[in-house]
Design a protein around this motif. Structure first.
Motif, mmCIF file in Angstrom:
data_model
loop_
_atom_site.group_PDB
_atom_site.id
_atom_site.type_symbol
_atom_site.label_atom_id
_atom_site.label_comp_id
_atom_site.label_asym_id
_atom_site.label_seq_id
_atom_site.Cartn_x
_atom_site.Cartn_y
_atom_site.Cartn_z
ATOM 1 N N SER A 6 22.771 -1.538 147.315
ATOM 2 C CA SER A 6 23.438 -2.621 146.601
ATOM 3 C C SER A 6 24.737 -2.116 146.006
ATOM 4 N N ALA A 7 25.441 -3.008 145.300
ATOM 5 C CA ALA A 7 26.708 -2.634 144.668
ATOM 6 C C ALA A 7 26.459 -1.570 143.607
ATOM 7 N N PRO A 8 27.421 -0.674 143.362
ATOM 8 C CA PRO A 8 27.249 0.393 142.383
ATOM 9 C C PRO A 8 26.956 -0.165 140.993
ATOM 10 N N ARG A 9 25.969 0.461 140.315
ATOM 11 C CA ARG A 9 25.630 0.051 138.951
ATOM 12 C C ARG A 9 26.538 0.785 137.972
ATOM 13 N N THR A 10 26.565 0.296 136.749
ATOM 14 C CA THR A 10 27.319 0.970 135.697
ATOM 15 C C THR A 10 26.365 1.404 134.605
ATOM 16 N N VAL A 11 26.752 2.442 133.896
ATOM 17 C CA VAL A 11 26.000 2.918 132.745
ATOM 18 C C VAL A 11 26.981 3.062 131.580
ATOM 19 N N SER A 12 26.535 2.699 130.401
ATOM 20 C CA SER A 12 27.391 2.755 129.206
ATOM 21 C C SER A 12 26.801 3.742 128.207
ATOM 22 N N PHE A 13 27.673 4.479 127.533
ATOM 23 C CA PHE A 13 27.216 5.394 126.476
ATOM 24 C C PHE A 13 28.342 5.542 125.459
ATOM 25 N N HIS A 14 27.955 5.904 124.235
ATOM 26 C CA HIS A 14 28.927 6.011 123.144
ATOM 27 C C HIS A 14 29.465 7.440 123.085
ATOM 28 N N VAL A 15 30.797 7.562 123.051
ATOM 29 C CA VAL A 15 31.459 8.855 122.967
ATOM 30 C C VAL A 15 32.228 8.923 121.656
ATOM 31 N N ASP A 16 32.067 10.023 120.914
ATOM 32 C CA ASP A 16 32.772 10.196 119.652
ATOM 33 C C ASP A 16 34.276 10.067 119.830
ATOM 34 N N ASP A 56 36.757 12.636 134.028
ATOM 35 C CA ASP A 56 36.511 13.183 132.694
ATOM 36 C C ASP A 56 35.261 14.050 132.692
ATOM 37 N N LEU A 57 35.158 14.889 131.642
ATOM 38 C CA LEU A 57 33.952 15.657 131.381
ATOM 39 C C LEU A 57 33.465 15.337 129.975
ATOM 40 N N TYR A 58 32.141 15.261 129.828
ATOM 41 C CA TYR A 58 31.531 14.971 128.543
ATOM 42 C C TYR A 58 30.454 16.001 128.254
ATOM 43 N N ILE A 59 30.341 16.362 126.984
ATOM 44 C CA ILE A 59 29.299 17.281 126.541
ATOM 45 C C ILE A 59 28.189 16.461 125.882
ATOM 46 N N ILE A 60 26.964 16.643 126.363
ATOM 47 C CA ILE A 60 25.804 15.938 125.817
ATOM 48 C C ILE A 60 24.964 16.940 125.036
ATOM 49 N N ASN A 61 24.727 16.654 123.759
ATOM 50 C CA ASN A 61 23.847 17.473 122.926
ATOM 51 C C ASN A 61 22.646 16.633 122.515
ATOM 52 N N LYS A 66 33.775 13.957 124.374
ATOM 53 C CA LYS A 66 34.624 14.225 125.528
ATOM 54 C C LYS A 66 35.211 15.629 125.423
ATOM 55 N N LEU A 67 35.229 16.347 126.542
ATOM 56 C CA LEU A 67 35.775 17.698 126.554
ATOM 57 C C LEU A 67 37.284 17.653 126.293
ATOM 58 N N PHE A 68 37.756 18.531 125.381
ATOM 59 C CA PHE A 68 39.168 18.622 125.007
ATOM 60 C C PHE A 68 39.694 17.300 124.444
ATOM 61 N N ASP A 69 38.843 16.600 123.675
ATOM 62 C CA ASP A 69 39.255 15.295 123.152
ATOM 63 C C ASP A 69 40.012 15.408 121.834
ATOM 64 N N ALA A 70 39.693 16.443 121.048
ATOM 65 C CA ALA A 70 40.376 16.609 119.762
ATOM 66 C C ALA A 70 41.818 17.057 120.033
ATOM 67 N N VAL A 71 42.757 16.112 119.952
ATOM 68 C CA VAL A 71 44.133 16.327 120.414
ATOM 69 C C VAL A 71 44.812 17.467 119.678
ATOM 70 N N ASN A 72 44.559 17.635 118.383
ATOM 71 C CA ASN A 72 45.293 18.615 117.584
ATOM 72 C C ASN A 72 44.719 20.028 117.662
ATOM 73 N N ASP A 73 43.546 20.182 118.254
ATOM 74 C CA ASP A 73 42.959 21.527 118.364
ATOM 75 C C ASP A 73 43.777 22.374 119.329
ATOM 76 N N THR A 74 43.959 23.655 118.983
ATOM 77 C CA THR A 74 44.688 24.588 119.854
ATOM 78 C C THR A 74 43.818 25.809 120.145
ATOM 79 N N HIS A 75 44.177 26.498 121.236
ATOM 80 C CA HIS A 75 43.377 27.644 121.674
ATOM 81 C C HIS A 75 44.297 28.765 122.150
#
Length: 573
Positions: A9-19, A50-55, A88-97
């Protein structure tokens, strides 16, 4: 790795909350989830862009214990969404490394941000991006810009402790193991120094890696591989041909006993066929049929040399790069040296030039003999030694032309990626030329075999059932010689046809669709294919006995040589 289930069938979608983002909805077919670290509480969710970290906060939801085997289903469960935290990986815009490139292991890593890429080009591009910017500290915004805007390397990025490489160590034989990178399911290659190294790897992964019970294989991370290499120094690891554009090239090998037997036969063929040509091409022995038999002996000998050597050398020199593939039910050579591998694979393709020429010349020999029976006087006048030489050269030239086109196509499709020979499947123009050339070769091959069988059947009938209708008016001695040569042609034709049975059967199999062939028959043909070259080589060897029947001087010379060897051995004793 957990991937979304296939659905018609047509592709399903999944929803989740990201900080810091809110609710995210994506197609389920674009998702894959991999364990992160060894706690069983962290995962990496890969989406196309995108990449997401799940804890995991609470591993129990609605009496379901959350782990890698059901994480995908849990994501779709509304009541379980409070049990985990997604960012989301690397989402905190102001963080530096401070990014340091570490290349002292098998897999290079970008320390501090803890990532690498499963595509060598992305590693080089990111290094260039850092050096061009002159960056001491890099922000998440700049990293995200590189991954999604400047390049498409977001599809290739992986965390250092993400268990992303799948390999089944138990089922496969040999010191080379074939696995996959679960991002895009591209191949990965493990090569172990010895059996002890394999055992150490199994123990190491059991302690520090992850065992995928569903797929019954191991999942290991880049950090796992680097740490194992640091301790034991007995592993070579490659990620060749990443992405849908490329595929790794390999050589299907016969079992080792068959490969050794083929090489021994090829040595014998070189010796006896060289001697046959030496005797046949003497001035007093030359005739149209002898000229063509000499051409067959030459092409058989060269085919045996070029086809058997690439099948044996891997077992003798590159045993660490040989793996048994359950999918192909065969041994495969997956070389880590581009130059060496392309030399041997092209050697195998060169053998097709001589093999095809041998088939064509054998067919021409059958036609020549059949025509001489139908029109003996015309044949004596027109089918001369010179005509047979030109015929052999033209047929060889036709085979050379077709197979050279294939070799050129293959070289244009081949790329050196991390030492691995990869095939580029986006060169559609080259692929089209290659497919039409294969079609022409197969049509020529099948047509030649059919014509050979028809002419042989006609000659056999003339020698038996229709013997009285032969239009020979020569002396009894000449008629006897003509009958002997016709008989030899039939024998060589039968040997050629029988030795080509496996090739014809496998060719027919490859033209059939998956729906027409069940798994048992498919496995049988895959196994049969590995003995194809040995069958052809045995046919070349059997031709020698037909040559013996044809050449009186050849028989006498060989018997005399044999007597000398016996006398020499008796004197030594």
């Amino acid at each position: 790795m957990i991937k979304s289930q296939d659905s018609s069938s047509a592709p399903r979608t999944v929803s989740f909350h990201v900080d810091n983002i809110g609710e995210v909805s994506v197609y389920t077919d674009d998702l894959s989830v991999h364990p992160l670290g060894n706690t069983g509480l962290s995962f990496v969710l890969h989406h196309t862009n995108d990449l997401y970290i799940i804890n995991i906060i609470d591993r129990t939801c609605s009496d379901v214990f959350i782990d890698i085997s059901n994480i995908y289903e849990v994501l779709e469960n509304e009541t379980c969404k409070r049990n985990f935290h997604i960012s989301k990986l690397f989402d905190a815009v102001n963080d530096t490394h401070n990014v340091h490139f570490i290349d002292d292991g098998i897999i290079p890593l970008f320390e501090d941000i803890g990532i690498t890429f499963v595509d060598k080009q992305c590693i080089d591009d990111f290094k260039l991006f850092l050096s061009t910017k002159g960056i001491v500290k890099i922000s998440n915004e700049e990293i995200h810009y590189f991954l999604t805007n400047l390049t498409d390397c977001v599809q290739c990025v992986t965390l250092a402790k993400e268990h992303i490489f799948h390999v089944n160590v138990y089922e496969e034989k040999g010191l080379s193991k074939d696995g996959i990178t679960s991002i895009g399911e591209s191949p990965v290659m493990f090569s172990f120094e010895d059996d002890k190294c394999v055992d150490n790897f199994v123990d190491f992964v059991a302690l520090y890696g992850h065992i995928d019970i569903e797929h019954q294989d191991f999942l290991v991370s880049p950090s796992n591989i680097n740490e194992f290499h640091r301790i034991y120094k007995c592993l070579d690891f490659r990620i060749p041909c990443f992405g849908e554009r490329y595929d790794d090239n390999f050589l299907v090998l016969p079992p080792k006993p068959a490969a050794i037997a083929g090489s021994v036969l090829s040595i014998v063929i070189i010796v006896v066929n060289t001697y046959v040509m030496f005797v046949f091409l003497q001035t007093k022995n030359r005739s149209p049929i002898v000229i063509m038999l000499s051409a067959i002996a030459l092409t058989d000998m060269l085919t045996a040399v070029f086809v058997c050597t690439p099948m044996t050398i891997p077992y003798l020199l590159y045993d660490r790069q040989i793996t048994f593939s359950p999918h192909y039910n065969s041994w495969l050579w997956l070389s880590y040296d581009y130059v060496t591998f392309i030399l041997w694979t092209e050697s195998f393709e060169i053998s097709n030039i001589f093999h095809m020429a041998s088939i064509f010349i054998t067919t021409a020999l059958c036609v020549q003999r059949a025509v001489s029976m139908l029109f003996p006087i015309w044949s004596k006048i027109h089918i001369t030694n010179q005509v047979c030489v030109y015929t052999s050269i033209v047929l060889f030239g036709y085979s050379f032309l077709l197979n050279t086109v294939l070799i050129i196509c293959h070289l244009n499709l081949s790329f050196n990626i991390d030492g691995i020979l990869c095939i580029d499947y986006e060169r559609l123009d080259i692929l089209e030329i290659e497919s039409y050339t294969y079609l022409l070769i197969n049509i020529s091959y099948i047509s030649s075999c059919i014509l050979m069988v028809v002419c042989s059947f006609y000659i056999a009938c003339k020698l038996t059932l229709l013997r009285e209708n032969l239009k020979w008016v020569d002396s009894q001695e000449v008629q006897k010689r003509n009958r002997r040569s016709a008989f030899v042609v039939v024998v060589i034709s039968v040997i050629c046809t029988v030795s080509e049975v496996i090739s014809i059967m496998t060719l027919t199999f490859h033209f059939a669709t998956d729906e027409q062939i069940d798994k048992f028959i498919g496995d049988f043909f895959d196994l049969l294919y590995t003995y194809q070259q040995l069958s052809i080589t045995i046919g070349f060897f059997c031709n020698f006995f037909a040559y013996l029947f044809m050449g009186t001087q050849l028989r006498e010379t060989i018997f005399e040589s044999f007597k000398r060897v016996i006398n020499f051995l008796q004197c030594k004793c």
